[in-house]
Motif scaffolding. Structure first.
Motif, PDB file in Angstrom:
ATOM      1  N   ALA A  89     -21.744  37.252 -22.760  1.00 33.25           N
ATOM      2  CA  ALA A  89     -23.085  36.877 -22.307  1.00 33.25           C
ATOM      3  C   ALA A  89     -23.386  37.532 -20.959  1.00 33.25           C
ATOM      4  O   ALA A  89     -22.550  37.550 -20.059  1.00 33.25           O
ATOM      5  N   ARG A  90     -24.592  38.054 -20.814  1.00 39.57           N
ATOM      6  CA  ARG A  90     -24.997  38.688 -19.560  1.00 39.57           C
ATOM      7  C   ARG A  90     -25.800  37.689 -18.721  1.00 39.57           C
ATOM      8  O   ARG A  90     -26.180  36.619 -19.203  1.00 39.57           O
ATOM      9  N   THR A  91     -26.054  38.034 -17.501  1.00 39.76           N
ATOM     10  CA  THR A  91     -26.852  37.184 -16.623  1.00 39.76           C
ATOM     11  C   THR A  91     -28.333  37.315 -16.984  1.00 39.76           C
ATOM     12  O   THR A  91     -28.810  38.414 -17.273  1.00 39.76           O
ATOM     13  N   GLU A  92     -29.029  36.198 -16.973  1.00 36.97           N
ATOM     14  CA  GLU A  92     -30.470  36.207 -17.251  1.00 36.97           C
ATOM     15  C   GLU A  92     -31.187  36.921 -16.099  1.00 36.97           C
ATOM     16  O   GLU A  92     -31.048  36.539 -14.938  1.00 36.97           O
ATOM     17  N   THR A  93     -31.932  37.966 -16.417  1.00 37.32           N
ATOM     18  CA  THR A  93     -32.569  38.763 -15.365  1.00 37.32           C
ATOM     19  C   THR A  93     -33.893  38.178 -14.898  1.00 37.32           C
ATOM     20  O   THR A  93     -34.291  38.397 -13.756  1.00 37.32           O
ATOM     21  N   ASP A  94     -34.578  37.450 -15.754  1.00 36.85           N
ATOM     22  CA  ASP A  94     -35.880  36.877 -15.393  1.00 36.85           C
ATOM     23  C   ASP A  94     -35.660  35.473 -14.836  1.00 36.85           C
ATOM     24  O   ASP A  94     -35.234  34.569 -15.567  1.00 36.85           O
ATOM     25  N   PRO A  95     -35.929  35.229 -13.553  1.00 38.04           N
ATOM     26  CA  PRO A  95     -35.675  33.901 -12.977  1.00 38.04           C
ATOM     27  C   PRO A  95     -36.508  32.801 -13.625  1.00 38.04           C
ATOM     28  O   PRO A  95     -36.050  31.644 -13.694  1.00 38.04           O
ATOM     29  N   ASP A  96     -37.691  33.122 -14.120  1.00 35.72           N
ATOM     30  CA  ASP A  96     -38.514  32.108 -14.784  1.00 35.72           C
ATOM     31  C   ASP A  96     -37.865  31.673 -16.098  1.00 35.72           C
ATOM     32  O   ASP A  96     -37.859  30.485 -16.447  1.00 35.72           O
ATOM     33  N   VAL A  97     -37.334  32.623 -16.828  1.00 42.74           N
ATOM     34  CA  VAL A  97     -36.645  32.293 -18.085  1.00 42.74           C
ATOM     35  C   VAL A  97     -35.391  31.474 -17.792  1.00 42.74           C
ATOM     36  O   VAL A  97     -35.111  30.482 -18.472  1.00 42.74           O
ATOM     37  N   ALA A  98     -34.635  31.878 -16.770  1.00 39.21           N
ATOM     38  CA  ALA A  98     -33.438  31.120 -16.395  1.00 39.21           C
ATOM     39  C   ALA A  98     -33.793  29.691 -16.011  1.00 39.21           C
ATOM     40  O   ALA A  98     -33.090  28.741 -16.377  1.00 39.21           O
ATOM     41  N   ARG A  99     -34.897  29.529 -15.281  1.00 35.70           N
ATOM     42  CA  ARG A  99     -35.321  28.183 -14.877  1.00 35.70           C
ATOM     43  C   ARG A  99     -35.681  27.325 -16.092  1.00 35.70           C
ATOM     44  O   ARG A  99     -35.295  26.168 -16.182  1.00 35.70           O
ATOM     45  N   LEU A 100     -36.431  27.896 -17.039  1.00 37.32           N
ATOM     46  CA  LEU A 100     -36.818  27.147 -18.230  1.00 37.32           C
ATOM     47  C   LEU A 100     -35.602  26.709 -19.039  1.00 37.32           C
ATOM     48  O   LEU A 100     -35.533  25.579 -19.521  1.00 37.32           O
ATOM     49  N   LYS A 101     -34.627  27.585 -19.165  1.00 35.91           N
ATOM     50  CA  LYS A 101     -33.445  27.270 -19.973  1.00 35.91           C
ATOM     51  C   LYS A 101     -32.456  26.365 -19.245  1.00 35.91           C
ATOM     52  O   LYS A 101     -31.552  25.806 -19.877  1.00 35.91           O
ATOM     53  N   SER A 102     -32.615  26.213 -17.935  1.00 32.16           N
ATOM     54  CA  SER A 102     -31.641  25.430 -17.161  1.00 32.16           C
ATOM     55  C   SER A 102     -31.870  23.934 -17.247  1.00 32.16           C
ATOM     56  O   SER A 102     -31.029  23.156 -16.807  1.00 32.16           O
ATOM     57  N   SER A 103     -32.988  23.499 -17.815  1.00 26.67           N
ATOM     58  CA  SER A 103     -33.312  22.071 -17.835  1.00 26.67           C
ATOM     59  C   SER A 103     -32.598  21.362 -18.974  1.00 26.67           C
ATOM     60  O   SER A 103     -32.344  21.943 -20.040  1.00 26.67           O
ATOM     61  N   ALA A 104     -32.296  20.082 -18.765  1.00 27.87           N
ATOM     62  CA  ALA A 104     -31.700  19.277 -19.819  1.00 27.87           C
ATOM     63  C   ALA A 104     -32.661  19.110 -20.986  1.00 27.87           C
ATOM     64  O   ALA A 104     -32.246  18.979 -22.139  1.00 27.87           O
ATOM     65  N   ALA A 105     -33.970  19.122 -20.692  1.00 28.14           N
ATOM     66  CA  ALA A 105     -34.966  18.982 -21.752  1.00 28.14           C
ATOM     67  C   ALA A 105     -34.857  20.111 -22.767  1.00 28.14           C
ATOM     68  O   ALA A 105     -35.039  19.908 -23.974  1.00 28.14           O
ATOM     69  N   MET A 106     -34.548  21.325 -22.281  1.00 24.36           N
ATOM     70  CA  MET A 106     -34.440  22.442 -23.211  1.00 24.36           C
ATOM     71  C   MET A 106     -33.259  22.259 -24.161  1.00 24.36           C
ATOM     72  O   MET A 106     -33.335  22.614 -25.346  1.00 24.36           O
ATOM     73  N   VAL A 107     -32.173  21.694 -23.672  1.00 26.70           N
ATOM     74  CA  VAL A 107     -31.021  21.449 -24.540  1.00 26.70           C
ATOM     75  C   VAL A 107     -31.396  20.472 -25.657  1.00 26.70           C
ATOM     76  O   VAL A 107     -30.913  20.560 -26.784  1.00 26.70           O
ATOM     77  N   LYS A 108     -32.299  19.556 -25.335  1.00 24.90           N
ATOM     78  CA  LYS A 108     -32.682  18.529 -26.311  1.00 24.90           C
ATOM     79  C   LYS A 108     -33.508  19.086 -27.461  1.00 24.90           C
ATOM     80  O   LYS A 108     -33.730  18.385 -28.459  1.00 24.90           O
ATOM     81  N   VAL A 109     -33.988  20.350 -27.372  1.00 23.01           N
ATOM     82  CA  VAL A 109     -34.744  20.906 -28.499  1.00 23.01           C
ATOM     83  C   VAL A 109     -33.844  21.150 -29.703  1.00 23.01           C
ATOM     84  O   VAL A 109     -34.338  21.322 -30.823  1.00 23.01           O
ATOM     85  N   ILE A 110     -32.543  21.168 -29.486  1.00 31.19           N
ATOM     86  CA  ILE A 110     -31.623  21.412 -30.597  1.00 31.19           C
ATOM     87  C   ILE A 110     -31.748  20.315 -31.659  1.00 31.19           C
ATOM     88  O   ILE A 110     -31.683  20.598 -32.864  1.00 31.19           O
ATOM     89  N   GLU A 111     -31.925  19.076 -31.238  1.00 30.20           N
ATOM     90  CA  GLU A 111     -31.991  17.975 -32.200  1.00 30.20           C
ATOM     91  C   GLU A 111     -33.158  18.140 -33.179  1.00 30.20           C
ATOM     92  O   GLU A 111     -32.933  18.141 -34.403  1.00 30.20           O
ATOM     93  N   PRO A 112     -34.413  18.284 -32.718  1.00 29.71           N
ATOM     94  CA  PRO A 112     -35.485  18.491 -33.691  1.00 29.71           C
ATOM     95  C   PRO A 112     -35.345  19.805 -34.459  1.00 29.71           C
ATOM     96  O   PRO A 112     -35.769  19.902 -35.616  1.00 29.71           O
ATOM     97  N   VAL A 120     -26.102  34.029 -20.149  1.00 28.79           N
ATOM     98  CA  VAL A 120     -25.404  32.828 -19.679  1.00 28.79           C
ATOM     99  C   VAL A 120     -26.299  31.600 -19.822  1.00 28.79           C
ATOM    100  O   VAL A 120     -25.820  30.499 -20.122  1.00 28.79           O
ATOM    101  N   SER A 121     -27.596  31.769 -19.653  1.00 28.53           N
ATOM    102  CA  SER A 121     -28.517  30.643 -19.774  1.00 28.53           C
ATOM    103  C   SER A 121     -28.622  30.108 -21.199  1.00 28.53           C
ATOM    104  O   SER A 121     -29.066  28.976 -21.411  1.00 28.53           O
ATOM    105  N   ASP A 122     -28.233  30.928 -22.189  1.00 25.44           N
ATOM    106  CA  ASP A 122     -28.260  30.474 -23.585  1.00 25.44           C
ATOM    107  C   ASP A 122     -27.063  29.595 -23.935  1.00 25.44           C
ATOM    108  O   ASP A 122     -27.101  28.864 -24.936  1.00 25.44           O
ATOM    109  N   LEU A 123     -25.992  29.679 -23.159  1.00 27.60           N
ATOM    110  CA  LEU A 123     -24.743  29.040 -23.552  1.00 27.60           C
ATOM    111  C   LEU A 123     -24.868  27.526 -23.754  1.00 27.60           C
ATOM    112  O   LEU A 123     -24.313  26.987 -24.714  1.00 27.60           O
ATOM    113  N   PRO A 124     -25.576  26.791 -22.872  1.00 28.89           N
ATOM    114  CA  PRO A 124     -25.701  25.354 -23.126  1.00 28.89           C
ATOM    115  C   PRO A 124     -26.393  25.031 -24.448  1.00 28.89           C
ATOM    116  O   PRO A 124     -26.032  24.068 -25.128  1.00 28.89           O
ATOM    117  N   LEU A 125     -27.386  25.832 -24.841  1.00 28.58           N
ATOM    118  CA  LEU A 125     -28.060  25.588 -26.111  1.00 28.58           C
ATOM    119  C   LEU A 125     -27.152  25.938 -27.289  1.00 28.58           C
ATOM    120  O   LEU A 125     -27.128  25.216 -28.293  1.00 28.58           O
TER     121      LEU A 125
END
Length: 720
Positions: free
Chosen positions: A287-310, A443-448
């Protein structure tokens, strides 16, 4: 060493006063007894290990018990052979008992049951680490040994009461301790168990209930505390051992794990699993480092991890129309209600792919129960249903076997899917998250990916189970033919006829002959997780660890001032928000590693961006000033340092091209980017163009971290 002819002490000439027989005779006698017992135990353990290895392996639980015993005996034998007499850390004398109590890495008694060494983790050993002059805990004196190549090269004597002065060396109390702090570093962390301080020991022995935050600046021994706490908890807390989950230790990067690799084995604990967050997910290695800080911020939230359930639930919807299922004997009606009943079979929380097998079995049971026609053996009817292509096609569409990478990849490549699963995202945010290559993992994808894998389970396990079932069915069919042939034989006693009983047929089939499921050793659950450099974790990354620790028992080690992306909350606020409800805080404020000269240069760097940073107070000086110079001097500085220092390590810290190699590293000289130096320490640190590390908070933190890696000298070089 033969303890009967060679002294355990090898003191240098300037410490000859400490070699007075009046001071060390009791130690010499005790070490002779320890050496004798060690020889006996090593021989006994070697014999027992040999017996275990030659014993039949057995099967099932017996085989597992044998392997565990071999592992236990091997670990203890390795520890005894590795340390010898230097298993002993020191001794203490209490007011209640004039006989010294010797503290060791492990407990040791002689053949008559006399205590030779008290395990450092035992309650009886606590005063050795925790006693202070303000609270001596009943001690008169304490002696710590400094070992060099298996013999005592110095010892540090402390006296807590006036009547403890008699018979002691001159009180140069700090000799062993301060010398150990300033001694040369090696590529791996030094063993420091013998010099654990009272503030550190209190944290090591704290309860494992809930989450304990160990907050401390550079050089305060956070990592030392974390490692020793892991070993202590495994010894003292039955909830963490005996196959009840164990301990996971999470470090910031692989260089850090390599650096601390010797510590836990030296404490007698080889069962602690260590990893980085990347190691928790198979895609982490590339995994590479997320280059776009806005994308990294969106993926860093716990709410984003919760999209896996639906996202997964969309693949668990029963068909809303019925169908007719044909078999070799009759047609069976399968209604929408039957589908819904089968889909309700799994217990809540069952992983998707495992639940799929349960739904399929329930569906087959419903169809077999609804069969109305000639009497057909259940296994034959089941085989007919399994071979029905239309049934399997409809079922596979309604509840497919899923891969984590496919679920997450679809979120980033199918905007409608993402909008359905994350309705709070704005159209602009959905657009930012979209990418052409869904599997270009960051790296930001790893939690999802991790959340998806935990929610789905291992698809390969389901495939293995189906292969095993098919093989068992084939074996059962073959057995049917054999039994049918035997039944044609004249059988006066009726013995052969008993083989027609279905239970006997089944018993003849070896269901366990196929490969067993090999589970992910880092998937958990774990009874306790230790997280070092925890200030860097995003809310999404915390979910990776919470999934693996249902008990919410954590040791969380970090420094808010070393958070590259900022840490504006208090620890309690941050951890409560991510899902920890019992949070206790312990602070370390004494810098044992970094000299005053270096901290004086580093403190203004971090205070400029974080005025309330927990900057610890150094307790020693190296008498070596910080040097400023030109990058053209790098080669000569390193050559001079290597020529004048026979031991120790150096590190050149600069921007990414330094790490890739603008000069030739050697076994004693490394090159690292600033973000990869965290958690490490070196005798000499050379910073190359520190202003190029970046601006703002992140750049200041990288400079502060890099500067405070030095234990003896800091050099700052800039381009001309």
């Amino acid at each position: 060493m033969n303890p009967m002819t060679t002294s355990a002490f090898n003191l240098p000439e300037h410490l000859s006063a400490k070699g007075d027989p009046a001071l060390i005779a009791a130690d010499e006698q005790h070490f002779a007894a320890v050496a004798d017992r060690l020889r006996q135990q090593i021989a006994d353990l070697a014999d027992r290990l040999d017996v275990q290895r030659k014993a039949p392996g057995g099967t099932g639980q017996a085989a597992m018990d044998r392997d565990l015993e071999v592992h236990r005996l091997t670990a203890r034998l390795h520890l005894l052979r590795r340390f010898g007499l230097d298993l002993c850390l020191g001794r203490m004398v209490s007011a209640d008992d004039p006989e010294p109590v010797y503290i060791g890495r492990l407990g040791l008694t002689d053949s008559e049951g006399r205590r030779l060494l008290v395990d450092w983790r035992a309650p009886a050993a606590e005063p050795f680490f925790a006693a202070t002059h303000a609270n001596p805990m009943g001690l008169i004196s304490r002696r710590r040994y400094r070992w060099t190549r298996g013999r005592i090269s110095d010892y540090w004597e402390e006296v807590f009461a006036a009547d403890g002065l008699e018979g002691h060396a001159a009180l140069d109390d700090q000799s062993a301790f301060i010398a150990s702090l300033g001694s040369s570093r090696s590529p791996r962390m030094r063993d420091v168990l013998g010099t654990i301080q009272a503030d550190q020991d209190a944290i090591i022995r704290a309860s494992s209930r809930g989450a304990l935050v160990v907050d401390g600046g550079p050089g305060t021994g956070k990592t030392v505390v974390a490692l020793h706490r892991a070993a202590y908890l495994l010894y003292s807390d039955p909830r963490l051992r005996d196959g009840r989950g164990g301990v996971l230790f999470v470090g910031p990067h692989q260089a850090y794990l390599a650096y601390v690799a010797d510590i836990l084995p030296s404490l007698g604990e080889e069962g602690v699993r260590t990893c980085t967050l990347r190691d928790l997910v198979s895609e982490g290695a590339s995994a590479r480092t997320e280059t776009d800080p806005d994308v990294a911020r969106l993926k860093s939230s716990a709410a984003m991890v919760k999209v896996i359930e639906p996202a997964v639930r969309l693949y668990e919807e029963p068909p809303t129309t019925g169908m007719t299922v044909q078999t070799h004997w009759s047609d069976i009606s399968l209604s929408a209600a039957d589908w819904a009943e089968a889909f309700e079979a799994p217990d809540p929380g069952t992983a998707h792919n495992e639940a799929r097998d349960q739904v399929w079995e329930e569906l087959l049971a419903i169809l077999i129960d609804k069969h109305d026609g000639e009497d057909v053996p259940a296994h034959l009817l089941r085989r007919s249903l399994v071979q029905n292509r239309e049934l399997t096609r409809v079922f596979s569409r309604a509840w497919p076997l899923l891969e984590a990478a496919d679920i997450v990849g679809d979120l980033w490549s199918v905007p409608a899917y993402l909008r359905m699963c994350a309705p709070w995202l704005t159209p602009d945010e959905v657009g930012k998250l979209r990418r052409e290559d869904p599997n270009a993992w960051t790296v930001s994808d790893l939690p999802l990916l991790d959340a998806a894998r935990q929610r789905l389970g291992d698809p390969e396990a389901s495939r293995r189970k189906r292969r095993q079932k098919r093989a068992a069915d084939a074996e059962r069919e073959q057995m049917d033919r054999v039994v049918d042939a035997l039944l044609q034989v004249d059988d006066e006693d009726g013995m052969i006829a008993q083989l027609s009983q279905e239970g006997i047929r089944d018993a003849l089939v070896d269901e366990g002959a196929l490969p067993e499921d090999v589970s992910d050793q880092l998937a958990g659950p774990f009874a306790h997780i230790v997280v070092d450099e925890a200030q860097e974790l995003t809310d999404a990354e915390w979910q990776m660890l919470l999934l693996r620790c249902p008990s919410r028992s954590f040791t969380i080690v970090g420094d808010r001032a070393q958070a590259r992306h900022g840490f504006t909350e208090l620890w309690q606020e941050r951890l409560t928000r991510i899902g920890l409800d019992r949070v206790n805080l312990a602070s370390l404020n004494i810098n044992y590693r970094t000299p005053e000269e270096v901290m004086a240069e580093a403190e203004p760097v971090i205070r400029a961006v974080l005025p309330n940073a927990n900057v610890p107070t150094s307790i020693r000086s190296s008498d070596v000033p910080v040097v400023h110079g030109s990058t053209s001097d790098l080669g000569s500085i390193l050559d001079t340092w290597l020529a004048t220092h026979a031991e120790g390590t150096a590190c050149v810290i600069g921007t990414a091209d330094i790490e890739s190699g603008t000069f030739e590293p050697s076994p004693r000289v490394r090159s690292l980017a600033p973000e990869h130096s965290k958690g490490l320490e070196f005798d000499l640190v050379i910073l190359i163009d520190p202003e190029a590390f970046g601006t703002g908070h992140e750049g200041a933190v990288d400079r502060y971290v890099a500067m405070t890696r030095a234990t003896q000298q800091l050099v700052i070089l800039t381009s001309t």
